[in-house]
Design a protein around this motif. Structure first.
Motif, PDB file in Angstrom:
ATOM      1  N   ASN A  10      40.610  72.420  -1.080  1.00  0.00           N
ATOM      2  CA  ASN A  10      41.263  73.649  -0.645  1.00  0.00           C
ATOM      3  C   ASN A  10      40.607  74.090   0.656  1.00  0.00           C
ATOM      4  O   ASN A  10      39.383  74.172   0.743  1.00  0.00           O
ATOM      5  N   TYR A  59      41.321  76.340   4.686  1.00  0.00           N
ATOM      6  CA  TYR A  59      42.166  77.309   5.387  1.00  0.00           C
ATOM      7  C   TYR A  59      41.960  77.139   6.880  1.00  0.00           C
ATOM      8  O   TYR A  59      40.974  76.557   7.331  1.00  0.00           O
ATOM      9  N   GLU A  87      46.108  79.258   4.106  1.00  0.00           N
ATOM     10  CA  GLU A  87      45.580  78.244   3.191  1.00  0.00           C
ATOM     11  C   GLU A  87      46.286  76.906   3.377  1.00  0.00           C
ATOM     12  O   GLU A  87      47.502  76.861   3.545  1.00  0.00           O
ATOM     13  N   GLN A 106      45.847  72.369   2.294  1.00  0.00           N
ATOM     14  CA  GLN A 106      45.130  71.343   1.532  1.00  0.00           C
ATOM     15  C   GLN A 106      44.599  70.326   2.528  1.00  0.00           C
ATOM     16  O   GLN A 106      45.310  69.925   3.454  1.00  0.00           O
ATOM     17  N   GLU A 121      35.159  73.221  -3.590  1.00  0.00           N
ATOM     18  CA  GLU A 121      36.534  73.379  -3.119  1.00  0.00           C
ATOM     19  C   GLU A 121      37.410  72.155  -3.406  1.00  0.00           C
ATOM     20  O   GLU A 121      38.593  72.142  -3.103  1.00  0.00           O
ATOM     21  N   ASN A 148      39.705  69.516  -5.364  1.00  0.00           N
ATOM     22  CA  ASN A 148      40.705  69.664  -6.429  1.00  0.00           C
ATOM     23  C   ASN A 148      40.340  68.888  -7.687  1.00  0.00           C
ATOM     24  O   ASN A 148      40.828  69.181  -8.757  1.00  0.00           O
ATOM     25  N   LYS A 177      50.128  73.864   1.891  1.00  0.00           N
ATOM     26  CA  LYS A 177      49.705  74.083   0.503  1.00  0.00           C
ATOM     27  C   LYS A 177      50.893  74.123  -0.466  1.00  0.00           C
ATOM     28  O   LYS A 177      50.803  73.658  -1.599  1.00  0.00           O
TER      29      LYS A 177
END
Lengths: 368, 304
Positions: free
Chosen positions: A259, A261, A286, A288, A326, A328, A361
């Motif tokens: 994650n 930004y 935000e 990915q 952060e 996933n 995202k």
């Protein structure tokens, strides 16, 4: 049948136009859209891999090309000829089934000759063609055995020989390597590549194994949920994935997804600035971030700090099994060529810009 | 040591079936063989003479009613078994390929199996009745005169031998189909669909698919069916009784070997048991011979 025999083997392209297959649930349940408006052109004489996870519609697509399944919508062209309504035997295809479907009661020779006998080819000629084909796939000395007396790899070659002996316009392979052990798989995929090159036949094969697809295909088509995700040369697709699914599906070990930004032209994961690019200005907020395992450069002054749990040494490479708040997934892998740079417990890295992808995202579409 | 200790357990479990088998199978079997070879066995006193001879065998082979039943039995075996096997296979392949009402048809074809043979026989007797039978009724529509199939008149069947045999064969055929179709459908559904897909892609004609793929892949089942139905057909008896009744004098031209044996059991003459025993042993030897031939052939022809 004459037309099949005389058709030239090389130079037929396959075009799928808006191909759709819906499996209707007769008991009133949910209908399944296995293939959804699939559009693709497969160039002549090429070996193309249809790649996707289980249930993505790739086998359904293959069986529609073979004519064993009827499309709900859309068209299939072999060259300029519309074959959508043609029955399988009139299409001039060779199909190798996942578990080969060799007739257990016939010898290898009888198995390979079976399609020729259907075409009423004179016995002498058929014998000659069978022997040539057996030699091409390297099973000439096994002709009088029964399939049960052959190893998996040998059975596979017989299946390929049976598919090719009638000189089809198109060769279709359904998960050709999934029933073989790892070593045999490596050998057989080279073999398939060689046979395809020697015959020059347009070949489509279906697989869920991305390594297999990447290694032998001239082109790959990545599918998911019955929809084409991306098509291109294997290396291009790997280097420039169009979306998060493709990025995650290709590559072993898989890509690490974080994650992140954006702020201005800078990309952040947590507090750490990873890289900056002018293009990011259009996508504030935000995102990915996917980083390929080989995209890390050890640098004690690097911006990205990663704690790792253990070191895996897999022959040539060293991979760090790492975790990041952060990330996933519970863990991701970093591949390093050089063991000496490793510092205890945590390491700092710079990120290679060409191995780092930024995705929307919500949609998963590639942003950078 | 441990295994040795448990040996008697196995014997304990086997005692009941062994006792039953001994009383009802082995003892009669051996006694029958002895009776058939005993010269002058007295059935009233159950007394053996203990003189070995082939007299009973020679006698029955010179006795026309026995030869007639032997001929009938062989006709039934060699017509009904191959015919019903081939028909059952074709029907099973047909049933397996249709989609709508498949279960309904399967049930219809299976009905004879759950129906009592005597009852079916009586239905056949009605169907082939001279005046009121459905068969003659249908024939009449096509302008064919009534045929006297199996009609009773003054206690005797008027129909010719050929007609009676025809009705009997039709009955046995129909009766035999049910189980065979069931077994073949089971076998067909076990054959991987991929063989047929592969055959389709290789443009295999339908007949060739049947002969080169379906039949060889079913060959173990076909062999099993052939062997069991040969044995079954040699033992035919109830179907004859079902259609023609069990009065020996009225039915002896159409009776089977088992019918002959049964008649010998009821007959009055002192050596009837000896004849019956000899006929039973002859039947046993014939079945043994044909089962042997069947096994030998299927070893060569069954594909795996």
């Amino acid at each position: 049948m004459e037309d099949i025999k005389n058709v030239q083997q090389k130079g037929i392209s396959i075009k799928l136009e808006n191909l759709t297959k819906i499996f209707y649930d007769k008991k009133g349940g949910k209908d399944t859209k296995a293939v959804d408006r699939f559009d693709v052109v497969i160039p002549s004489g090429k070996l193309v891999g249809l790649l996707g996870p289980s249930g993505c519609g790739k086998s359904t697509t293959l069986f529609m090309i073979a004519g064993l399944l009827e499309p709900t919508e859309g068209k299939i062209f072999f060259g300029d000829e519309d074959v959508t309504k043609l029955s399988p035997e009139k299409r001039g295809i060779g199909l190798v089934f996942q578990n080969y479907a060799l007739y257990p009661h016939l010898t290898v020779r009888q198995n390979i000759m079976f399609p020729l006998e259907n075409l009423k080819i004179p016995k002498e000629e058929a014998t000659k063609m069978t022997e040539q084909m057996a030699a091409l796939v390297g099973i000439a000395e096994l002709l009088d055995r029964k399939p049960a007396q052959l190893s998996g790899g040998q059975q596979q070659r017989v299946a390929i020989a049976r598919a090719l002996v009638k000189k089809p316009r198109v060769l279709l392979l359904d998960e050709p390597l999934s029933n073989l052990d790892a070593r045999l798989r490596l050998q057989t995929r080279e073999e398939i590549k060689r046979i395809q090159k020697e015959t020059g036949i347009t070949t489509i094969f279906v697989t869920h194994d991305q390594e297999e697809a990447m290694s032998i295909s001239d082109e790959i088509v990545v599918m998911n949920f019955g929809v084409e995700q991306q098509k291109g040369y294997p290396q291009d697709v790997y280097d420039q994935p169009k979306n998060l699914f493709v990025a995650k599906f290709l590559g072993t070990p898989p890509i690490g997804v974080f994650n992140g930004y954006t702020k201005g032209s800078d990309l952040f994961i947590g507090e750490e600035k990873i890289l900056s690019d002018e293009k990011l200005k259009d996508h504030q907020g935000e995102v990915q971030v996917g980083i390929r395992p080989e995209g890390y450069i050890a640098n004690t002054k690097g911006s990205f700090e990663v704690p790792y749990t253990f070191i895996e040494s897999v022959g040539r490479d060293i991979s760090l099994v790492s975790s990041h708040p952060e990330c996933n997934a519970a863990s991701f892998r970093i591949i390093l060529a050089d063991k000496t740079v490793i510092t205890p417990q945590t390491m700092k890295f710079d990120i290679r810009k060409d191995k780092c992808y930024v995705f929307n995202k919500q949609t998963g579409e590639r942003v950078l | 040591m441990l295994e040795k200790k448990k040996d008697y357990h196995a014997w304990l479990y086997l005692i009941i079936p062994l006792v039953l088998l001994s009383i009802f199978t082995f003892f009669p079997l051996i006694k029958t063989i002895i009776i058939s070879f005993d010269n002058g066995y007295n059935k009233w006193q159950d007394a053996f003479s203990f003189r070995f001879s082939f007299d009973s065998y020679i006698a029955i082979f010179q006795y026309p009613p026995f030869l007639q039943t032997l001929k009938n039995t062989l006709l039934i075996v060699f017509i009904s078994v191959p015919l019903s096997t081939v028909l059952a296979l074709l029907i099973a392949v047909g049933l397996n390929s249709i989609k709508p009402f498949q279960k309904v048809f399967q049930t219809v074809f299976f009905l004879p199996y759950v129906t009592n043979s005597i009852a079916i026989g009586m239905v056949f007797a009605v169907l082939f009745n001279l005046h009121t039978g459905l068969v003659n009724g249908v024939l009449e529509i096509f302008g064919i005169d009534k045929i006297n199939w199996i009609n009773r008149n003054d206690g005797f069947f008027q129909g010719s031998y050929f007609r009676k045999m025809f009705v009997l064969q039709a009955y046995i055929l129909w009766d035999a189909l049910a189980f065979k179709i069931l077994v073949f459908i089971g076998g067909l559904q076990n054959i991987s669909k991929q063989y047929y897909d592969a055959a389709k892609i290789d443009s295999t004609p339908k007949k060739r698919v049947l002969m080169r793929i379906t039949v060889p892949l079913l060959s173990p089942l076909i062999a099993y069916i052939m062997i069991t139905s040969f044995i079954g057909a040699f033992k035919t008896y109830d179907s004859v009784v079902g259609i023609f009744g069990n009065n020996w004098e009225m039915t002896k031209d159409i009776q089977t070997v088992v019918g002959f044996v049964y008649q010998m059991l009821r007959a009055d003459s002192i050596n009837s048991y000896s004849y019956g025993a000899a006929a039973a042993v002859v039947l046993f030897l014939i079945i043994l011979l044909f089962t042997g031939i069947n096994l030998w052939v299927s070893k060569k022809r069954v594909h795996y």
